[in-house]
Every structure is written in C-alpha cells, then in structure tokens.
Scaffold this active site. Structure first.
Site, PDB file in Angstrom:
ATOM      1  N   TYR A 100      33.200 -17.641  55.445  1.00  0.00           N
ATOM      2  CA  TYR A 100      33.601 -18.201  56.756  1.00  0.00           C
ATOM      3  C   TYR A 100      32.409 -18.855  57.451  1.00  0.00           C
ATOM      4  O   TYR A 100      32.519 -19.961  57.991  1.00  0.00           O
ATOM      5  CB  TYR A 100      34.209 -17.091  57.621  1.00  0.00           C
ATOM      6  CG  TYR A 100      34.927 -17.616  58.857  1.00  0.00           C
ATOM      7  CD1 TYR A 100      36.213 -18.135  58.770  1.00  0.00           C
ATOM      8  CD2 TYR A 100      34.313 -17.592  60.112  1.00  0.00           C
ATOM      9  CE1 TYR A 100      36.876 -18.610  59.901  1.00  0.00           C
ATOM     10  CE2 TYR A 100      34.963 -18.067  61.236  1.00  0.00           C
ATOM     11  CZ  TYR A 100      36.250 -18.580  61.128  1.00  0.00           C
ATOM     12  OH  TYR A 100      36.897 -19.055  62.249  1.00  0.00           O
TER      13      TYR A 100
ATOM     14  N   THR B  17      44.229 -14.622  68.960  1.00  0.00           N
ATOM     15  CA  THR B  17      45.268 -15.199  68.096  1.00  0.00           C
ATOM     16  C   THR B  17      45.620 -14.181  67.014  1.00  0.00           C
ATOM     17  O   THR B  17      44.987 -13.132  66.900  1.00  0.00           O
ATOM     18  CB  THR B  17      44.753 -16.448  67.359  1.00  0.00           C
ATOM     19  OG1 THR B  17      43.648 -16.036  66.547  1.00  0.00           O
ATOM     20  CG2 THR B  17      44.322 -17.535  68.305  1.00  0.00           C
TER      21      THR B  17
ATOM     22  N   ASP C 218      51.921 -27.430  58.818  1.00  0.00           N
ATOM     23  CA  ASP C 218      51.561 -26.033  58.583  1.00  0.00           C
ATOM     24  C   ASP C 218      52.017 -25.631  57.182  1.00  0.00           C
ATOM     25  O   ASP C 218      52.933 -26.234  56.624  1.00  0.00           O
ATOM     26  CB  ASP C 218      52.216 -25.111  59.625  1.00  0.00           C
ATOM     27  CG  ASP C 218      51.460 -23.803  59.790  1.00  0.00           C
ATOM     28  OD1 ASP C 218      50.640 -23.698  60.725  1.00  0.00           O
ATOM     29  OD2 ASP C 218      51.656 -22.879  58.960  1.00  0.00           O
TER      30      ASP C 218
ATOM     31  N   ASP D  61      50.190 -27.912  52.747  1.00  0.00           N
ATOM     32  CA  ASP D  61      48.988 -27.124  52.462  1.00  0.00           C
ATOM     33  C   ASP D  61      47.824 -28.118  52.428  1.00  0.00           C
ATOM     34  O   ASP D  61      47.770 -28.972  51.527  1.00  0.00           O
ATOM     35  CB  ASP D  61      49.144 -26.415  51.113  1.00  0.00           C
ATOM     36  CG  ASP D  61      47.922 -25.561  50.772  1.00  0.00           C
ATOM     37  OD1 ASP D  61      46.837 -25.772  51.364  1.00  0.00           O
ATOM     38  OD2 ASP D  61      48.039 -24.685  49.894  1.00  0.00           O
ATOM     39  N   VAL D  62      46.922 -28.010  53.390  1.00  0.00           N
ATOM     40  CA  VAL D  62      45.861 -29.021  53.520  1.00  0.00           C
ATOM     41  C   VAL D  62      44.869 -29.017  52.354  1.00  0.00           C
ATOM     42  O   VAL D  62      44.071 -29.937  52.226  1.00  0.00           O
ATOM     43  CB  VAL D  62      45.088 -28.888  54.865  1.00  0.00           C
ATOM     44  CG1 VAL D  62      46.007 -29.128  56.050  1.00  0.00           C
ATOM     45  CG2 VAL D  62      44.378 -27.539  54.967  1.00  0.00           C
TER      46      VAL D  62
ATOM     47  N   ASN E  53      42.736 -28.185  62.294  1.00  0.00           N
ATOM     48  CA  ASN E  53      42.688 -26.828  62.834  1.00  0.00           C
ATOM     49  C   ASN E  53      43.004 -25.748  61.801  1.00  0.00           C
ATOM     50  O   ASN E  53      42.583 -24.596  61.974  1.00  0.00           O
ATOM     51  CB  ASN E  53      43.688 -26.745  63.997  1.00  0.00           C
ATOM     52  CG  ASN E  53      43.979 -25.326  64.407  1.00  0.00           C
ATOM     53  OD1 ASN E  53      43.192 -24.700  65.111  1.00  0.00           O
ATOM     54  ND2 ASN E  53      45.112 -24.782  63.943  1.00  0.00           N
TER      55      ASN E  53
HETATM   56  P1  NDP Z   1      46.047 -18.535  63.152  1.00  0.00           P
HETATM   57  O1  NDP Z   1      46.053 -17.685  61.927  1.00  0.00           O
HETATM   58  O2  NDP Z   1      46.639 -18.021  64.403  1.00  0.00           O
HETATM   59  O3  NDP Z   1      46.728 -19.937  62.806  1.00  0.00           O
HETATM   60  C1  NDP Z   1      46.290 -20.686  61.707  1.00  0.00           C
HETATM   61  C2  NDP Z   1      47.445 -21.520  61.193  1.00  0.00           C
HETATM   62  O4  NDP Z   1      46.957 -22.294  60.093  1.00  0.00           O
HETATM   63  C3  NDP Z   1      48.599 -20.668  60.671  1.00  0.00           C
HETATM   64  O5  NDP Z   1      49.847 -21.187  61.099  1.00  0.00           O
HETATM   65  C4  NDP Z   1      48.420 -20.784  59.160  1.00  0.00           C
HETATM   66  O6  NDP Z   1      49.631 -20.663  58.429  1.00  0.00           O
HETATM   67  C5  NDP Z   1      47.889 -22.187  59.038  1.00  0.00           C
HETATM   68  N1  NDP Z   1      47.244 -22.419  57.746  1.00  0.00           N
HETATM   69  C6  NDP Z   1      46.456 -21.580  57.043  1.00  0.00           C
HETATM   70  N2  NDP Z   1      46.094 -22.145  55.893  1.00  0.00           N
HETATM   71  C7  NDP Z   1      46.651 -23.371  55.857  1.00  0.00           C
HETATM   72  C8  NDP Z   1      46.672 -24.424  54.909  1.00  0.00           C
HETATM   73  N3  NDP Z   1      46.029 -24.325  53.735  1.00  0.00           N
HETATM   74  N4  NDP Z   1      47.352 -25.546  55.209  1.00  0.00           N
HETATM   75  C9  NDP Z   1      48.026 -25.668  56.373  1.00  0.00           C
HETATM   76  N5  NDP Z   1      48.075 -24.690  57.296  1.00  0.00           N
HETATM   77  C10 NDP Z   1      47.400 -23.544  57.038  1.00  0.00           C
HETATM   78  O7  NDP Z   1      44.512 -18.962  63.378  1.00  0.00           O
HETATM   79  P2  NDP Z   1      43.714 -19.416  64.705  1.00  0.00           P
HETATM   80  O8  NDP Z   1      44.597 -20.178  65.607  1.00  0.00           O
HETATM   81  O9  NDP Z   1      42.957 -18.265  65.215  1.00  0.00           O
HETATM   82  O10 NDP Z   1      42.631 -20.382  64.045  1.00  0.00           O
HETATM   83  C11 NDP Z   1      42.745 -21.795  64.089  1.00  0.00           C
HETATM   84  C12 NDP Z   1      41.388 -22.381  63.765  1.00  0.00           C
HETATM   85  O11 NDP Z   1      40.439 -21.966  64.745  1.00  0.00           O
HETATM   86  C13 NDP Z   1      40.827 -21.964  62.422  1.00  0.00           C
HETATM   87  O12 NDP Z   1      40.142 -23.048  61.841  1.00  0.00           O
HETATM   88  C14 NDP Z   1      39.857 -20.850  62.781  1.00  0.00           C
HETATM   89  O13 NDP Z   1      38.864 -20.675  61.817  1.00  0.00           O
HETATM   90  C15 NDP Z   1      39.316 -21.400  64.094  1.00  0.00           C
HETATM   91  N6  NDP Z   1      38.703 -20.420  64.972  1.00  0.00           N
HETATM   92  C16 NDP Z   1      39.415 -19.351  65.419  1.00  0.00           C
HETATM   93  C17 NDP Z   1      38.808 -18.448  66.269  1.00  0.00           C
HETATM   94  C18 NDP Z   1      39.533 -17.273  66.802  1.00  0.00           C
HETATM   95  O14 NDP Z   1      38.888 -16.414  67.419  1.00  0.00           O
HETATM   96  N7  NDP Z   1      40.838 -17.156  66.629  1.00  0.00           N
HETATM   97  C19 NDP Z   1      37.411 -18.610  66.685  1.00  0.00           C
HETATM   98  C20 NDP Z   1      36.765 -19.784  66.176  1.00  0.00           C
HETATM   99  C21 NDP Z   1      37.395 -20.653  65.345  1.00  0.00           C
HETATM  100  P3  NDP Z   1      50.069 -19.184  57.869  1.00  0.00           P
HETATM  101  O15 NDP Z   1      50.218 -18.317  59.090  1.00  0.00           O
HETATM  102  O16 NDP Z   1      51.352 -19.467  57.153  1.00  0.00           O
HETATM  103  O17 NDP Z   1      48.936 -18.745  56.978  1.00  0.00           O
END
Ligand code: NDP
Length: 266
Positions: free
Chosen positions: A158, A193, A36, A59-60, A86
C-alpha cells in the site's frame, strides 16, 4: 444557448470516497459515469443520482474491461471532462515475513496499473476534445494517502502503491500540461469508510489513537475528501497541475509527539 453538463468518470464509485465524490459532482451539476467492480451497485447508485448519470461494471486492472468501458462511457455521454482514479483496496496488514506475493501484486495492480490504464484510455479521449476558455481539455485526480509520504509497518504494498501514485501524477501532469490536461492528486488521512472499518475490525488500526495523532482530532468524512476532488477537477483549479492536496486534518504537518496537540475538545 443550452448548457452542456460536464462529464466525470469516477472509479470505485459504488462505495466510500468514490460514492461521495459521485454525489458531490452530481450536486455541482456534473454528469457522472460510476465505474466499480460491483457493476450492479454502480448502476443502482447512478439511478439514485437521477437522469444523466450512468453505472458500469469495470475492473480497472483489466485492459480489455477498461478499453471497452471508456469507449462505452464516451459513446453514452459524448465526451469525458474529468477522471477520478479512486478505486482502491486495503493491504494485507501482516508482518513482511508473513506477506503473500499475490496479495502484494494485487494491491500494486489496483492502485498503479488501474490508475495507469484508466488514465491512458481517458487521456486518449480528452486529447481529441476542444479546449475550454482556460485552455483545459480535461482534468484527472488520483488518490494518494498519508501512506504516500510516511511508512506504515506491515503495509509494504500500500505504501509503495500510494507513493507511486504521486510519482505517476507528476509524470502525467508534466507530459500533458501543454496539451491542456491537468493531473493532480489528493492525499487523504484516515477516512471513515468500509476500507477503514475493515482495518479496524482486523485490529490493524486504532481509531482513538488515530484521532489523537490527527491535529483536527478526528477522521475525515468521505464528503470532505469528495469536496477537495471536486475542486481539483473544476474550472476553479484551472492553473493547478502536478499538485498534491493533503486532506488529512493536519496529519502530515505535525512534527511533534501527539501530546503537543493538547486535548481533543468535544
Ligand atoms: P472503499 O473500499 O470504501 O471503496 C473502494 C471501491 O473501489 C469499492 O466499491 C471497491 O469495490 C472498488 N474497487 C476495488 N477494486 C477495484 C477494481 N479493481 N476496479 C474497480 N473498482 C474497484 O474504499 P475507500 O473509499 O476508503 O477508498 C477509496 C480510495 O481512497 C482508495 O484508493 C484508497 O486507497 C484511498 N484512501 C482511503 C483512505 C481511507 O481512510 N479510507 C485514506 C487514504 C486514501 P468492491 O467493494 O466490490 O471491492
């Protein structure tokens, strides 16, 4: 004979769907490497899961960070059986004429460049590994969305990113199938989320309207998406590659106005 646990990398694993996926895989006996942006929280989450799990700052979107992190995970765990791409961020949710190009680039970078870089470095490891009884060397699951299929006003980056994730899923699946690496995607609808709560706070989404538009009448729980991901990386999915599994409560299946669904029973 000692059982060797399978090892999965989950990106964006400190929160939301990623954290639920890490928990689900751990419960199924996997050892999980949680990556993360927030490395401290990823490490804490790994400690919460217990022995055999690790947390890493990564950072991915950053080539050097990905390269180093994947090498470190491989050294710590010995092998990498699964990757869940993810990590994701929300869009700026402004009208097109007001959108900022740097914010646009960042959304594409996290979802597309991040999925590509992680896949590239993990596949390099998987390709060296021994095949299992079904001929599989490793499995990858990418995260699409209902935005992979349908347009959402104000969310250009997006929608483009999530459509692109499915394209990359099919390209990788086709390229690597003969070498024993399966690549699939899940396409969640709205999931409760932090990301979705942020959009709701910004007034960018209306929870009640989403429930009305969803045949199952509610948003998904993070664990419901996690279970679909865990299936796709498991041996039960050994003949599935290049597929997109909707986890959307029927959202994409609906071809009629909301009213045709009838009332939501409580
Ligand atoms: P959250 O914001 O709850 O969690 C995302 C996590 O990814 C956070 O811990 C964030 O860190 C981390 N993150 C962000 N950018 C990076 C990066 N560059 N490198 C590493 N980690 C990173 O999001 P969701 O759980 O809701 O989403 C997860 C996935 O599911 C995403 O791809 C989203 O697009 C997809 N999705 C979500 C939906 C929804 O309704 N929630 C619906 C459909 C798809 P930090 O908090 O520090 O930024």
């Amino acid at each position: 004979m000692t059982h060797i646990p399978s090892v999965a990398i989950v990106t964006g694993a400190a929160e939301g769907i990623g954290w639920a996926t890490a928990q689900c895989l751990a419960n199924a006996g996997w050892h999980v490497a949680l990556l993360d942006l927030n490395g401290d929280l990823a490490k804490q989450r790994a400690r919460d899961l217990g022995h055999g799990h690790t947390g890493w700052a990564c950072d991915v979107t950053q080539l050097d960070a990905v390269k180093t992190c994947v090498a470190n995970v491989r050294q710590a765990h010995g092998l990498i059986d699964a990757l869940v791409n993810n990590a994701g961020i929300a869009d700026q949710t402004l009208l097109t004429l007001e959108q900022d190009i740097n914010a646009f680039d960042r959304v594409l970078s996290v979802h597309l460049r991040g999925t590509f870089l992680m896949s590239q470095h993990v596949i390099a490891c998987m390709a060296q590994q021994v095949r299992d009884a079904q001929g599989v060397r490793g499995a990858i699951v990418n995260i699409g969305s209902i935005a992979s299929f349908g347009g959402i006003p104000g969310r250009n980056a997006y929608c483009a990113a999530k459509a692109g994730v499915l394209g990359m899923t099919r390209a990788l699946a086709s390229e690597w199938a003969r070498r024993g690496i399966r690549v699939n995607a899940v396409a969640p609808g709205y999931v409760k989320t932090a990301l979705v709560e942020k959009l709701a706070e910004q007034g960018a989404i209306d929870g009640a309207a989403i429930a009305r538009r969803t045949p199952l009448g509610r948003m998904a729980r993070t664990s419901e998406v996690a279970q679909a991901i865990a299936f796709l990386v498991s041996a039960q999915a050994s003949y599935i590659t290049g597929a997109v599994l909707p986890v959307d409560g029927g959202w994409m299946a609906l071809g009629a106005p909301d009213a045709a669904l009838g009332p939501i029973e409580v």
